[in-house]
Design a protein around this motif. Structure first.
Motif, mmCIF file in Angstrom:
data_model
loop_
_atom_site.group_PDB
_atom_site.id
_atom_site.type_symbol
_atom_site.label_atom_id
_atom_site.label_comp_id
_atom_site.label_asym_id
_atom_site.label_seq_id
_atom_site.Cartn_x
_atom_site.Cartn_y
_atom_site.Cartn_z
ATOM 1 N N LEU A 24 -15.780 35.613 25.517
ATOM 2 C CA LEU A 24 -15.570 34.168 25.531
ATOM 3 C C LEU A 24 -14.885 33.721 26.819
ATOM 4 O O LEU A 24 -15.220 32.675 27.387
ATOM 5 N N LYS A 25 -13.949 34.522 27.301
ATOM 6 C CA LYS A 25 -13.246 34.176 28.546
ATOM 7 C C LYS A 25 -14.206 34.125 29.726
ATOM 8 O O LYS A 25 -14.003 33.370 30.680
ATOM 9 N N LEU A 26 -15.262 34.917 29.662
ATOM 10 C CA LEU A 26 -16.235 34.970 30.754
ATOM 11 C C LEU A 26 -17.273 33.858 30.657
ATOM 12 O O LEU A 26 -17.732 33.341 31.677
ATOM 13 N N ILE A 27 -17.637 33.463 29.438
ATOM 14 C CA ILE A 27 -18.715 32.479 29.289
ATOM 15 C C ILE A 27 -18.211 31.063 29.019
ATOM 16 O O ILE A 27 -18.924 30.090 29.276
ATOM 17 N N PHE A 28 -16.972 30.928 28.517
ATOM 18 C CA PHE A 28 -16.448 29.608 28.167
ATOM 19 C C PHE A 28 -14.917 29.632 28.288
ATOM 20 O O PHE A 28 -14.202 29.502 27.307
ATOM 21 N N PRO A 29 -14.417 29.811 29.528
ATOM 22 C CA PRO A 29 -12.967 29.988 29.713
ATOM 23 C C PRO A 29 -12.125 28.809 29.238
ATOM 24 O O PRO A 29 -10.989 29.000 28.807
ATOM 25 N N LYS A 30 -12.664 27.584 29.300
ATOM 26 C CA LYS A 30 -11.891 26.415 28.870
ATOM 27 C C LYS A 30 -11.487 26.518 27.405
ATOM 28 O O LYS A 30 -10.406 26.068 27.018
ATOM 29 N N MET A 31 -12.347 27.111 26.597
ATOM 30 C CA MET A 31 -12.017 27.242 25.179
ATOM 31 C C MET A 31 -10.897 28.257 24.976
ATOM 32 O O MET A 31 -10.035 28.086 24.102
ATOM 33 N N VAL A 32 -10.890 29.308 25.788
ATOM 34 C CA VAL A 32 -9.854 30.344 25.664
ATOM 35 C C VAL A 32 -8.473 29.773 26.013
ATOM 36 O O VAL A 32 -7.455 30.208 25.474
ATOM 37 N N GLU A 33 -8.450 28.768 26.891
ATOM 38 C CA GLU A 33 -7.168 28.150 27.265
ATOM 39 C C GLU A 33 -6.468 27.497 26.075
ATOM 40 O O GLU A 33 -5.255 27.257 26.116
ATOM 41 N N LEU A 34 -7.216 27.200 25.020
ATOM 42 C CA LEU A 34 -6.616 26.615 23.815
ATOM 43 C C LEU A 34 -5.754 27.621 23.060
ATOM 44 O O LEU A 34 -4.918 27.240 22.239
ATOM 45 N N HIS A 35 -5.963 28.909 23.336
ATOM 46 C CA HIS A 35 -5.305 29.963 22.555
ATOM 47 C C HIS A 35 -3.820 30.086 22.914
ATOM 48 O O HIS A 35 -3.426 29.984 24.067
ATOM 49 N N GLY A 36 -3.015 30.329 21.886
ATOM 50 C CA GLY A 36 -1.608 30.637 22.106
ATOM 51 C C GLY A 36 -0.662 29.573 21.578
ATOM 52 O O GLY A 36 -1.045 28.414 21.399
ATOM 53 N N VAL A 37 0.554 29.992 21.331
ATOM 54 C CA VAL A 37 1.607 29.107 20.825
ATOM 55 C C VAL A 37 2.799 29.212 21.772
ATOM 56 O O VAL A 37 3.210 30.309 22.145
ATOM 57 N N GLU A 38 3.321 28.071 22.176
ATOM 58 C CA GLU A 38 4.511 28.060 23.028
ATOM 59 C C GLU A 38 5.679 27.477 22.238
ATOM 60 O O GLU A 38 5.512 26.512 21.480
ATOM 61 N N THR A 39 6.856 28.065 22.412
ATOM 62 C CA THR A 39 8.056 27.620 21.686
ATOM 63 C C THR A 39 9.153 27.275 22.681
ATOM 64 O O THR A 39 9.429 28.035 23.615
ATOM 65 N N LYS A 40 9.764 26.108 22.486
ATOM 66 C CA LYS A 40 10.916 25.696 23.297
ATOM 67 C C LYS A 40 11.950 25.073 22.370
ATOM 68 O O LYS A 40 11.607 24.249 21.518
ATOM 69 N N ASN A 41 13.179 25.492 22.564
ATOM 70 C CA ASN A 41 14.278 24.950 21.754
ATOM 71 C C ASN A 41 13.954 24.987 20.258
ATOM 72 O O ASN A 41 14.253 24.048 19.512
ATOM 73 N N GLY A 42 13.298 26.051 19.861
ATOM 74 C CA GLY A 42 12.971 26.236 18.448
ATOM 75 C C GLY A 42 11.797 25.410 17.955
ATOM 76 O O GLY A 42 11.470 25.440 16.766
ATOM 77 N N LYS A 43 11.132 24.692 18.866
ATOM 78 C CA LYS A 43 9.991 23.863 18.469
ATOM 79 C C LYS A 43 8.704 24.483 19.012
ATOM 80 O O LYS A 43 8.612 24.777 20.206
ATOM 81 N N SER A 44 7.723 24.649 18.118
ATOM 82 C CA SER A 44 6.442 25.264 18.503
ATOM 83 C C SER A 44 5.302 24.299 18.206
ATOM 84 O O SER A 44 5.401 23.467 17.314
ATOM 85 N N HIS A 45 4.234 24.424 18.978
ATOM 86 C CA HIS A 45 3.005 23.694 18.631
ATOM 87 C C HIS A 45 2.051 24.676 17.966
ATOM 88 O O HIS A 45 2.209 25.893 18.060
ATOM 89 N N LYS A 46 1.034 24.157 17.285
ATOM 90 C CA LYS A 46 0.083 25.052 16.613
ATOM 91 C C LYS A 46 -0.838 25.699 17.636
ATOM 92 O O LYS A 46 -0.980 25.202 18.759
ATOM 93 N N ASP A 47 -1.479 26.775 17.235
ATOM 94 C CA ASP A 47 -2.462 27.438 18.094
ATOM 95 C C ASP A 47 -3.746 26.609 18.031
ATOM 96 O O ASP A 47 -4.443 26.600 17.018
ATOM 97 N N ASN A 48 -4.041 25.916 19.117
ATOM 98 C CA ASN A 48 -5.169 24.987 19.117
ATOM 99 C C ASN A 48 -6.527 25.686 19.129
ATOM 100 O O ASN A 48 -7.537 25.070 18.786
ATOM 101 N N PHE A 49 -6.549 26.963 19.492
ATOM 102 C CA PHE A 49 -7.804 27.723 19.429
ATOM 103 C C PHE A 49 -8.196 27.941 17.969
ATOM 104 O O PHE A 49 -9.318 27.614 17.560
#
Length: 488
Positions: free
Chosen positions: A233-258
Motif C-alpha cells: 500500500l505504501k508503494l501504490i497509495f502512499p497518501k492512504m498510509v499517512e492516515l495510519h498511527g496515533v499521536e499523543t500529547k499531554n495525555g490527549k490522543s486522536h484516533k487512528d484515521n487509517f
C-alpha cells in the motif's frame, strides 16, 4: 479420479465434440473451475487445448446453431466467442519464461502441465477434462482442491519466482483472498513482502484495476490490511498510509484515521456496491494528516480537512489513473460535504441549513447521507447510538424540507436572461449579484422559489443597486423564454 458435474449447457458438449474431430486434448481450466467448486456464479469459460486454440474456437463456432463470431487475438494466440450469455476463450497450452525487466513472458507451445504451472495460484490451476475417455474428470496437479477446502491462496510454484516474474500477481493474491475470504499461505505472503518493490514495473492502470476489485469486495478492509501489512500500500497509495498511527500529547490522543477509514469503507460496503461511493469513503479523511493541529484546550483538530481533501481528489485520481470525469467530481463533492450532515446533528437543525445541503448535494444527497451514516464510528457504543438517533432526525428533516420546497438540484425560477431583459443588462457582475441574492433568499426561506415572489424580490434588489427596470416580465413570458432556451 474425481469427476465434476459441469453445468447443463450445450457449449461443453459442443467443445468436446469439436476437440474430438480435431483430435486435440481439451480442458476447461482456471477460474471457472474454481468458481464451480465454490458454487459461485460464473459464465466466463477458459478452454485450453494441447494444440491450436484458434482452430478449436472456429470449429466450435461452426457447430453452434447461432454461428457466433470468433474474435481472434493473434498476438496472444487466443480466440473468443459468445454462446448466448456465456463468454468462452480458447488458447493452446503454453509455457512461459520471463525477463527481469518485464511482466510480459516469452511464450511457446507446451503441455497441459506446462500450462497449469504458469497459473498464478493453485486454486486457479484446476482443470476439467472435455476429452471423450475422461469427460468431467478433475485435473488437480497442485492440490488446488485441497487449498479451496483450506481456504488458502498459494502459488503452484516457488512463490518468490512467481511474484518476481509477474508482480501483478501479488495484487491478485490479495484480491482473491479478499473476494473469497481466504488466507494467504505463509510462504506466499512472505514472498509478497520480499518482492513488493517489483510492483514498480506494473502499469498504474493494472494496479488500480486490481485495487478496484478489492474495493468492491464484500469486506474491502481485509484487502487493505493485507496491502498495508505487506508494504504494497505504501508503494501504490502512499497518501492512504499517512492516515495510519496515533499521536499523543499531554495525555490527549486522536484516533487512528487509517483504521477509522477502513471501518467507514466496510460500513458503506454493507449498504451499496457503488464503487465511487466506496472511493469517497476511502478519501473522506485523506487530508487529516495535512490539517492535524494540537491545541492545549481543544486537543487534536483537523479543521478544513474536508475542503483540503476535496482539492486533493483530482491529483489522487490522476496518480491512480482513475477517471477524471463526473465520477471524480462526484467523489470530490462527497468528500467536501461529508461533515455537513454530521454538523447538523450537533446543532439545532434549521430549515435554511437543510435547504443549503439539499441545494449543494443535489441528486447525490442520498449517497452523501449513506457516507455520513457510515462515518459515525466509535468504540463507545452509547455515543454511536446517540449520534445515530440524532442522525435519523436530520434524515427526517431532509425529507420534510425536500417534500415542501423541492430543492434537490433546484434552479432559481428567475434566470440570468430574465434579469438582463428586465434591467437591459449585458452579462456582468450585477447579473451575478442579483442571481446570488435570489438564490440566497430562497435558501434562507425569505421567499419561495415561485415566479411572483421571486420577481418582486428581484425588482427590490435591483433598486438597491440603483437599477431601474426597462421591461416588466410576466410569468407567461418567463415560461416562453425558458422554452426558447431549451429549444436552442
Amino acid at each position: 479420479m474425481q469427476t465434476v458435474e459441469l453445468p447443463d449447457h450445450k457449449i461443453f458438449g459442443t467443445v468436446a465434440e469439436a476437440a474430438a474431430e480435431l483430435q486435440v486434448e481439451t480442458y476447461v481450466i482456471g477460474g471457472f473451475v474454481r468458481d464451480l467448486i465454490l458454487k459461485r456464479p460464473s459464465k466466463d469459460i477458459d478452454v485450453v487445448c494441447v494444440g491450436n486454440g484458434i482452430a478449436l474456437a472456429e470449429k466450435v463456432a461452426e457447430k453452434l446453431p447461432h454461428k457466433p463470431k470468433v474474435v481472434v487475438f493473434k498476438n496472444f494466440g487466443t480466440a473468443m466467442l459468445r454462446a448466448e450469455d456465456w463468454e468462452v476463450e480458447f488458447v493452446g497450452a503454453r509455457k512461459e519464461s520471463y525477463r527481469s525487466d518485464s511482466r510480459k513472458p516469452e511464450v511457446e507451445a507446451g503441455t497441459l502441465e506446462d500450462d497449469l504451472k504458469r497459473r498464478d495460484f493453485t486454486i486457479n490451476a484446476l482443470g476439467i477434462s472435455l476429452n471423450k475417455n475422461s469427460f468431467g474428470q478433475l485435473i488437480d496437479k497442485f492440490d488446488g482442491l485441497g487449498d479451496i477446502k483450506r481456504k488458502m491462496i498459494k502459488t503452484p510454484l516457488e512463490p518468490g519466482i512467481t511474484f518476481s516474474d509477474d508482480p501483478l500477481r501479488m495484487m491478485r493474491a490479495i484480491r482473491f483472498a479478499t473476494q473469497l475470504d481466504f488466507d494467504i499461505d505463509a510462504d506466499t505472503y512472505d514472498a509478497i513482502v520480499d518482492n513488493k518493490e517489483r510492483i514498480s514495473i506494473i502499469s498504474r492502470e493494472r494496479i488500480t484495476d486490481e485495487l478496484n476489485k478489492i474495493i468492491l469486495a464484500k469486506k474491502p478492509s481485509y484487502g487493505f490490511k493485507l496491502l498495508f501489512n505487506t508494504g504494497l500500500l505504501k508503494l501504490i497509495f502512499p497518501k492512504m498510509v499517512e492516515l495510519h498511527g496515533v499521536e499523543t500529547k499531554n495525555g490527549k490522543s486522536h484516533k487512528d484515521n487509517f483504521y477509522h477509514t477502513l471501518q467507514v469503507l466496510d460500513n458503506v460496503a454493507e449498504v451499496t456496491d457503488n464503487l465511487w461511493l466506496r472511493w469517497a469513503a476511502i478519501l473522506h479523511d485523506i487530508a487529516k494528516p495535512d490539517t492535524k493541529r494540537f491545541h492545549e484546550k481543544a486537543g487534536w483538530t483537523f479543521h478544513g480537512h474536508e475542503d483540503r481533501g476535496a482539492r486533493m481528489v483530482p491529483k489522487i485520481f490522476a496518480d491512480l489513473k482513475l477517471p477524471l470525469n463526473e465520477q471524480m467530481r462526484y467523489v470530490q463533492k462527497l468528500v467536501r460535504l461529508h461533515l455537513r450532515p454530521i454538523a447538523l446533528v450537533k446543532e439545532t437543525v434549521t430549515d435554511s441549513a437543510v435547504r443549503r445541503l439539499l441545494f449543494e448535494a443535489g441528486d447525490d444527497i442520498d449517497d452523501l447521507m449513506k457516507l455520513c451514516g457510515a462515518d459515525i464510528t466509535s468504540k463507545n457504543d452509547a455515543k454511536v447510538k446517540r449520534y445515530m438517533q440524532n442522525f435519523r432526525l436530520v434524515e427526517e428533516k431532509l425529507k420534510q424540507v425536500e417534500e415542501s420546497d423541492k430543492l434537490r438540484n433546484f434552479q432559481p425560477v428567475i434566470s440570468g436572461e430574465i434579469i438582463m431583459r428586465t434591467f437591459d443588462l449585458k452579462p456582468s457582475k450585477e447579473v451575478g449579484l442579483l442571481k446570488d441574492a435570489i438564490t440566497e433568499a430562497i435558501l434562507e426561506g425569505k421567499i419561495r422559489n415561485e415566479f411572483e415572489p421571486a420577481y418582486a424580490f428581484l425588482l427590490e434588489e435591483g433598486r438597491k443597486l440603483k437599477l431601474e427596470p426597462v421591461m416588466l416580465i410576466s410569468k407567461e413570458t418567463a415560461e416562453e423564454m425558458k422554452l426558447a432556451v431549451k429549444a436552442e
